[in-house]
Motif scaffolding. Sequence first.
Motif, short mmCIF file in Angstrom:
data_model
loop_
_atom_site.label_atom_id
_atom_site.label_comp_id
_atom_site.label_asym_id
_atom_site.label_seq_id
_atom_site.Cartn_x
_atom_site.Cartn_y
_atom_site.Cartn_z
N ASP A 89 0.81 -1.22 0.00
CA ASP A 89 0.00 0.00 0.00
C ASP A 89 0.85 1.27 0.00
N VAL A 90 2.01 1.23 0.68
CA VAL A 90 2.86 2.44 0.74
C VAL A 90 3.97 2.41 -0.29
N GLY A 91 4.05 1.35 -1.08
CA GLY A 91 5.03 1.31 -2.16
C GLY A 91 6.38 0.73 -1.79
N GLY A 92 6.47 0.04 -0.64
CA GLY A 92 7.73 -0.58 -0.25
C GLY A 92 8.81 0.42 0.07
N PHE A 93 10.05 -0.01 -0.06
CA PHE A 93 11.20 0.85 0.21
C PHE A 93 11.45 1.79 -0.96
N ASP A 94 11.95 2.97 -0.66
CA ASP A 94 12.28 3.95 -1.69
C ASP A 94 13.66 3.62 -2.26
N GLU A 95 13.70 3.24 -3.52
CA GLU A 95 14.95 2.79 -4.13
C GLU A 95 15.87 3.93 -4.53
N ASN A 96 15.44 5.17 -4.27
CA ASN A 96 16.36 6.30 -4.46
C ASN A 96 17.32 6.45 -3.27
N LEU A 97 17.02 5.78 -2.17
CA LEU A 97 17.92 5.77 -1.02
C LEU A 97 18.89 4.61 -1.20
#
Length: 381
Positions: free
Chosen positions: A188-196
């Motif tokens: 729902d929140v889109g998982g981990f942010d892969e820009n980090l």
Amino acid sequence: MKVSLVIPTYNSMDLVTSCLVSLNHQQLEKGDEFEVVLIDDGSTDGTGEAVDYLLLTYPIQRLYLPRTENSCRSAARNAGIRAAKGELIVFVDGDQLVDPLFVQEHIRCHRAHPDVFVIGFRDYLAPGKVDVDLLQRSFTLDAFPPVSEPDERWEVAAALSENLPNLATGWHFLYGCNSSVRKQHLLDVGGFDENLRKWSFEDVELGYRLHRQGLTPVFNRYSRVYHQFHPESNRQRHADWRENFAYFTSKHPELEVRLQWVLDPYFDPDRADGPSWFEAYLRFEFACRALAGRLPLGRTYEVLVIDEERVTEAVHEIAQRGATDDLVVIDTTNDRDLPLAVQTLRTGRELLYFKQPDQHLLKQVEKTFGCVAPLDRATGA
């Protein structure tokens, strides 16, 4: 309940094999089960072959991701989430040794309360080798080096409250080494942010979004892991911290996020006079409390002591008294469900909770929060 342990690893063959062997000893209740989703993030040290050779008592999916300029723990964990078959995702780092009750403790929290994300701490081990043969036979502390220091977050929880939602910064405590979230909430929140892509903040930033989504962070002191020692560059960690912090605050410009900057002096290797992590974190926590209008403390707190005779009615009593008074709850019982129940209460007042605290801690709490009754007398000491 079906659980998927998502474990990323990169060129850490010895560490991750010890981690996987430690998981052979999980103790689950009837009807519960777990799998491991191991994400090999492009290792070149023989990790895959070593893992395939292990004798494991549980199912494991090993995903190999070719190394690219976009490789990072966020991308690795997201790949693990997508591949996971369980309804509950538990995150473990590949350098941890895992206590036999670990999985069951995460399940226990989510079974009772589906809208939480669960946070456990880690103990740091001294340098030394793990006796993998002994660990294969039994999960015993004799199989690995002794604990050298506790998790840095424990000092904050012990001093301010084990009721994590009562902290203004509880979302910051979500670390990828020991935490769990239902898979649907992650999607729902889109998982981990892969820009980090560097070290730090990829898990904390997820915690912030889960918090903003309305999920409750809860601390489980019984879901334990042990961090295997391995050398790291403090200078590189600090550079990574600053780079990820800049991205984090550009994405979330809220002041409570930007206030994490007060932690920077702790990570800065050129600050010989820098604060301890505990000192820096207290500044962050109290700055966020001030932002939320929760300072100055300037109040008196009622004291409620829960013993074995009162544990059955404890949640009702805490909710009732906590609705009108700022409350310090001293839990002297061995009950494992009460800490979770307290953390999911919403009394509208300050609700501090301490599980079997020692006298030194009680005196610190009394001094900080101005309790109505001396806590040592309240516990019958």
